[in-house]
Structure formats: structure tokens, C-alpha cells
Design a protein around this motif. Structure first.
Motif, mmCIF file in Angstrom:
data_model
loop_
_atom_site.group_PDB
_atom_site.id
_atom_site.type_symbol
_atom_site.label_atom_id
_atom_site.label_comp_id
_atom_site.label_asym_id
_atom_site.label_seq_id
_atom_site.Cartn_x
_atom_site.Cartn_y
_atom_site.Cartn_z
ATOM 1 N N THR A 130 4.065 18.131 -22.916
ATOM 2 C CA THR A 130 4.847 18.202 -21.768
ATOM 3 C C THR A 130 4.391 19.437 -21.128
ATOM 4 O OG1 THR A 130 6.923 17.148 -22.900
ATOM 5 C CG2 THR A 130 7.049 18.650 -20.782
ATOM 6 N N LEU A 131 3.866 19.420 -19.823
ATOM 7 C CA LEU A 131 3.110 20.442 -19.232
ATOM 8 C C LEU A 131 4.343 21.389 -18.664
ATOM 9 C CD1 LEU A 131 0.247 18.852 -17.235
ATOM 10 C CD2 LEU A 131 0.132 20.233 -19.344
ATOM 11 N N GLN A 132 3.986 22.705 -18.638
ATOM 12 C CA GLN A 132 4.898 23.731 -18.104
ATOM 13 C C GLN A 132 4.049 24.393 -16.845
ATOM 14 O OE1 GLN A 132 6.201 26.213 -21.176
ATOM 15 N NE2 GLN A 132 5.773 24.561 -22.994
ATOM 16 N N ALA A 133 4.964 25.463 -16.243
ATOM 17 C CA ALA A 133 4.265 26.012 -15.078
ATOM 18 C C ALA A 133 3.494 27.019 -15.767
ATOM 19 C CB ALA A 133 5.434 26.577 -13.975
ATOM 20 N N THR A 134 3.804 27.614 -16.625
ATOM 21 C CA THR A 134 2.751 28.751 -17.382
ATOM 22 C C THR A 134 1.540 28.187 -17.851
ATOM 23 O OG1 THR A 134 3.952 28.240 -19.526
ATOM 24 C CG2 THR A 134 4.738 29.919 -18.092
ATOM 25 N N ILE B 39 -1.678 22.580 -12.456
ATOM 26 C CA ILE B 39 -0.375 22.342 -12.419
ATOM 27 C C ILE B 39 0.317 22.536 -11.295
ATOM 28 C CG2 ILE B 39 1.727 22.250 -13.917
ATOM 29 C CD1 ILE B 39 -0.837 21.365 -15.376
ATOM 30 N N LYS B 40 0.740 21.521 -10.593
ATOM 31 C CA LYS B 40 1.565 21.864 -9.456
ATOM 32 C C LYS B 40 3.140 21.849 -9.709
ATOM 33 C CE LYS B 40 -2.113 20.377 -7.285
ATOM 34 N NZ LYS B 40 -2.842 21.330 -6.417
ATOM 35 N N PHE B 41 3.848 22.827 -9.073
ATOM 36 C CA PHE B 41 4.957 23.164 -9.456
ATOM 37 C C PHE B 41 5.824 24.075 -8.179
ATOM 38 C CE2 PHE B 41 2.405 26.651 -11.335
ATOM 39 C CZ PHE B 41 3.163 27.829 -10.843
ATOM 40 N N ASN C 292 2.755 26.528 -7.197
ATOM 41 C CA ASN C 292 1.561 25.869 -6.828
ATOM 42 C C ASN C 292 1.592 24.389 -6.246
ATOM 43 O OD1 ASN C 292 -1.363 25.436 -7.004
ATOM 44 N ND2 ASN C 292 -1.166 24.577 -8.865
ATOM 45 N N PRO C 293 1.246 24.111 -5.076
ATOM 46 C CA PRO C 293 0.306 24.996 -4.289
ATOM 47 C C PRO C 293 1.195 26.179 -3.785
ATOM 48 C CG PRO C 293 1.061 23.050 -3.074
ATOM 49 C CD PRO C 293 1.558 22.850 -4.485
ATOM 50 N N LYS C 294 0.177 26.908 -2.841
ATOM 51 C CA LYS C 294 0.709 28.108 -2.195
ATOM 52 C C LYS C 294 1.988 27.609 -1.402
ATOM 53 C CE LYS C 294 -3.201 31.165 -1.940
ATOM 54 N NZ LYS C 294 -4.201 31.715 -1.047
ATOM 55 N N PRO C 295 3.185 28.478 -1.438
ATOM 56 C CA PRO C 295 4.213 28.208 -0.681
ATOM 57 C C PRO C 295 4.143 28.923 0.577
ATOM 58 C CG PRO C 295 4.793 30.088 -2.109
ATOM 59 C CD PRO C 295 3.367 29.760 -2.453
ATOM 60 N N GLN C 296 5.264 28.157 1.482
ATOM 61 C CA GLN C 296 5.351 28.850 2.813
ATOM 62 C C GLN C 296 6.633 29.661 2.467
ATOM 63 O OE1 GLN C 296 5.704 26.217 6.245
ATOM 64 N NE2 GLN C 296 4.234 24.829 5.467
ATOM 65 N N ILE C 297 6.473 30.791 3.448
ATOM 66 C CA ILE C 297 7.535 31.868 3.321
ATOM 67 C C ILE C 297 8.466 31.948 4.558
ATOM 68 C CG2 ILE C 297 8.013 34.006 2.978
ATOM 69 C CD1 ILE C 297 6.534 32.526 0.737
ATOM 70 N N GLU C 298 9.646 32.172 4.288
ATOM 71 C CA GLU C 298 10.531 32.218 5.505
ATOM 72 C C GLU C 298 11.596 33.381 4.949
ATOM 73 O OE1 GLU C 298 14.021 29.414 6.336
ATOM 74 O OE2 GLU C 298 12.619 28.944 7.623
ATOM 75 N N TRP C 299 11.460 34.450 5.876
ATOM 76 C CA TRP C 299 12.429 35.620 5.639
ATOM 77 C C TRP C 299 13.810 35.394 6.501
ATOM 78 C CZ3 TRP C 299 12.122 39.499 2.223
ATOM 79 C CH2 TRP C 299 10.912 39.730 1.584
ATOM 80 N N THR C 300 14.689 35.748 6.040
ATOM 81 C CA THR C 300 16.138 35.647 6.611
ATOM 82 C C THR C 300 16.659 37.445 6.476
ATOM 83 O OG1 THR C 300 16.721 33.475 6.166
ATOM 84 C CG2 THR C 300 18.362 34.759 6.750
ATOM 85 N N THR D 11 12.890 32.701 1.217
ATOM 86 C CA THR D 11 12.539 31.561 0.811
ATOM 87 C C THR D 11 11.343 30.975 0.736
ATOM 88 O OG1 THR D 11 14.847 31.214 2.010
ATOM 89 C CG2 THR D 11 13.415 29.027 1.603
ATOM 90 N N ALA D 12 11.035 30.710 -0.345
ATOM 91 C CA ALA D 12 9.575 30.112 -0.779
ATOM 92 C C ALA D 12 9.652 28.542 -0.869
ATOM 93 C CB ALA D 12 8.964 30.850 -1.794
ATOM 94 N N TYR D 13 8.892 27.777 -0.327
ATOM 95 C CA TYR D 13 8.878 26.433 -0.620
ATOM 96 C C TYR D 13 7.405 25.687 -0.303
ATOM 97 C CZ TYR D 13 9.177 26.292 4.713
ATOM 98 O OH TYR D 13 8.713 26.365 5.890
ATOM 99 N N ASN D 14 7.420 24.732 -1.233
ATOM 100 C CA ASN D 14 6.099 23.893 -1.019
ATOM 101 C C ASN D 14 6.802 22.456 -1.135
ATOM 102 O OD1 ASN D 14 6.485 23.345 -3.744
ATOM 103 N ND2 ASN D 14 4.883 24.884 -4.333
ATOM 104 N N ASP D 15 5.785 21.387 -1.334
ATOM 105 C CA ASP D 15 6.220 19.928 -1.378
ATOM 106 C C ASP D 15 6.989 19.526 -2.388
ATOM 107 O OD1 ASP D 15 4.848 19.257 0.845
ATOM 108 O OD2 ASP D 15 2.983 18.896 0.040
ATOM 109 N N LEU D 16 7.149 20.385 -3.635
ATOM 110 C CA LEU D 16 7.716 20.106 -4.826
ATOM 111 C C LEU D 16 8.994 20.693 -5.117
ATOM 112 C CD1 LEU D 16 4.694 20.703 -7.205
ATOM 113 C CD2 LEU D 16 5.595 18.446 -6.494
ATOM 114 N N GLY D 17 9.505 21.664 -3.963
ATOM 115 C CA GLY D 17 10.802 22.244 -4.133
ATOM 116 C C GLY D 17 10.914 23.636 -3.420
ATOM 117 N N SER D 18 12.013 24.271 -3.474
ATOM 118 C CA SER D 18 12.098 25.760 -2.820
ATOM 119 C C SER D 18 12.956 26.623 -3.520
ATOM 120 C CB SER D 18 12.797 25.706 -1.542
ATOM 121 O OG SER D 18 14.195 25.008 -1.693
#
Length: 280
Positions: free
Chosen positions: A154-158, A186-188, A217-225, A256-263
């Protein structure tokens, strides 16, 4: 003209006399990290005349209970017990490879040989936590033999960026073994941060920089509030405040950081107070 029966038997009898005793190797393959110590054991069922060890990157050793050396020491109950064991006190990269023990027996004209493999792991390897025992499949077709292994984990982010390493041993390989490795990708989703994210030491009227390290992973997009107002920046993980004022220290800064796998949201407050003692 054919050989007489007595002539055909003599060579075979001589060959039997030259066969050396079977060496039992306790640990045929070990993987360790540089700086660790490791022990091996070669043994036979009769007393030994001598115990000679050949280790890659080191000189040849003739060991017994009284042997003293900073690199290698004897390990076991003694030559009289038929044990040729040894400890490498501090493994180095250069020790990687085939290790050979040569045992001299009082009753034999030839040495008895044992071979071991020491794998010195330099790269950041995936640990064996959560790794199920491999399924081994042997394939044989005429003179070709193949071995397949299937492992489940079972793969982990680490695990991202670490290596899987496969080592095969065979006498035909130049160093007695061959290896290959593959780096895991590993994508997370962005991971939460459990340590405090408050920032201290800002000065009124000075430029302020808020930064945060995010694992994703992959690099997230960033949104500051900031104070309910949003500003977006792709792959940026810092916020530059031109001139700090008292109102800035009362705001909540939400990243807020997000990619295709979550935020993931990260809440930060800044302060002009000095960093509390004992905080790393």
C-alpha cells in the motif's frame, strides 16, 4: 582398446577425495545502510585449521577468536567449533558485492568455500513496512530458467521519490550479481500540516513575506485568501506584503493548495511579537 575395470574406477576415486566439505552459510544475502554493522557465519561440522575472509574494498583476513582489527572482527564460538563467522564493524559503500569465506580443514586437501552477498543501500529505498511477502514464480523452458516475483504494498505519500531496487545473483554476472532500480512517482493531494503555522517577528512599516512548504504531487495551484479577499497564483507558496500595518496582524491568511487529487487549507496568522522561546 578399452580400459580395464580397475583403470576406469581410479580417476573417479581420486575425484571423490578432492571434494571439499559443504559450507553452511547462515546469511547468504543482507542489505544494510552505510555506517551499520553486519555479521555473517560460515560453518562446517568439523574443527577448522583457518578461516579466511575476502570482502570487497578491504584486505583479506585470516580470522580467529584473537583477531583484532578496526574494520573486521571474528564472530562465533571458535575455529574448533567449525565456525568461521565475522562482523564488519562499520559498513561502507565499497563493501557492496560478493563476500567469500575460505575454510581450511585438517582432513581435507582443498578449501571449503562459502559465498555471501552484501548490498549497501545508498539511495533512499522504500522500507518493508506494509510489504506483503512476494509471490515467486519459477519458469523453466529447455535450458532457460526465469524467476518472477510479484510484491504488493500500500503506497504512501512518503514513498514518493524513493527507489525500488531489485538485485539478482548468479555466478555468470561480472560481480556475482546485477541490479536495477526504479524511482517511484506517487500522486497525492496536498498534505495537511500538523505543526503550528503562526508567523512571528514582523515589523510595522516593513515588507513582510509569508511562506509555507507544501507537500503534493503533482504541483498544486495556490490560492491565498486575506481578510475574505482572494488572490490566485499558480505554484506560488508565498505572499508578499508591501508594508506591514497593525490591521495585517489581525487578518487570517488562508492558503488553499489543490491539484486533481484534492485540496487542503492552511490557516496562518502573523504577529509583530518575537517568536516564543522553545519554538523551533
Amino acid at each position: 582398446m578399452g580400459l580395464r575395470p580397475s583403470e576406469s574406477i581410479k580417476p573417479r576415486l581420486s575425484l571423490i577425495k578432492l571434494l571439499a566439505a559443504q559450507v553452511e552459510v547462515e546469511r547468504k544475502e543482507i542489505m544494510v545502510l552505510p555506517g551499520e554493522n553486519v555479521t555473517f557465519m560460515c560453518r562446517v561440522g568439523v574443527p577448522l585449521q583457518y578461516c579466511r575472509i575476502e570482502i570487497p574494498g578491504l584486505r583479506t583476513y585470516n580470522l580467529n577468536k584473537g583477531s583484532i582489527d578496526k574494520d573486521v572482527s571474528y564472530y562465533g564460538e571458535g575455529l574448533e567449533a567449525g565456525q568461521c563467522g565475522f562482523r564488519i564493524n562499520q559498513v561502507q559503500d565499497k563493501n557492496n558485492g560478493n563476500i567469500k569465506c575460505s575454510l581450511g580443514l585438517f582432513s581435507e586437501a582443498t578449501e571449503s568455500i562459502g559465498n555471501m552477498q552484501l548490498v549497501v543501500a545508498n539511495d533512499d529505498l522504500v522500507n518493508d513496512n506494509g510489504l506483503k511477502m512476494p509471490t515467486v514464480i519459477d519458469l523453466a523452458k529447455e535450458n532457460l530458467q526465469s524467476k518472477l516475483q510479484n510484491m504488493t504494498r500500500t503506497l504512501q505519500a512518503t514513498d514518493n521519490g524513493k527507489y525500488l531496487r531489485c538485485v539478482a545473483y548468479h555466478p555468470a554476472y561480472p560481480r556475482g550479481y546485477a541490479e536495477t532500480k526504479r524511482q517511484l512517482d506517487i500522486k497525492f493531494a496536498p498534505l495537511p500540516i500538523y505543526e503550528p503555522t503562526d508567523k512571528f517577528g514582523y515589523q510595522i512599516g516593513r515588507v513582510g513575506l509569508i511562506n509555507l512548504t507544501i507537500e503534493a504531487n503533482p504541483k498544486p495551484q495556490i490560492e491565498w485568501t486575506v481578510g475574505g479577499q482572494k488572490g490566485r497564483g499558480k505554484y506560488l507558496v508565498n505572499l508578499r506584503i508591501a508594508a506591514i500595518n497593525k490591521h495585517d496582524t489581525e487578518n487570517d491568511y488562508i492558503l488553499t493548495a489543490y491539484n486533481d487529487l484534492g485540496s487542503q487549507d492552511y490557516r496562518i496568522k502573523i504577529s509583530t511579537s518575537p517568536e516564543p522561546e522553545g519554538k523551533c
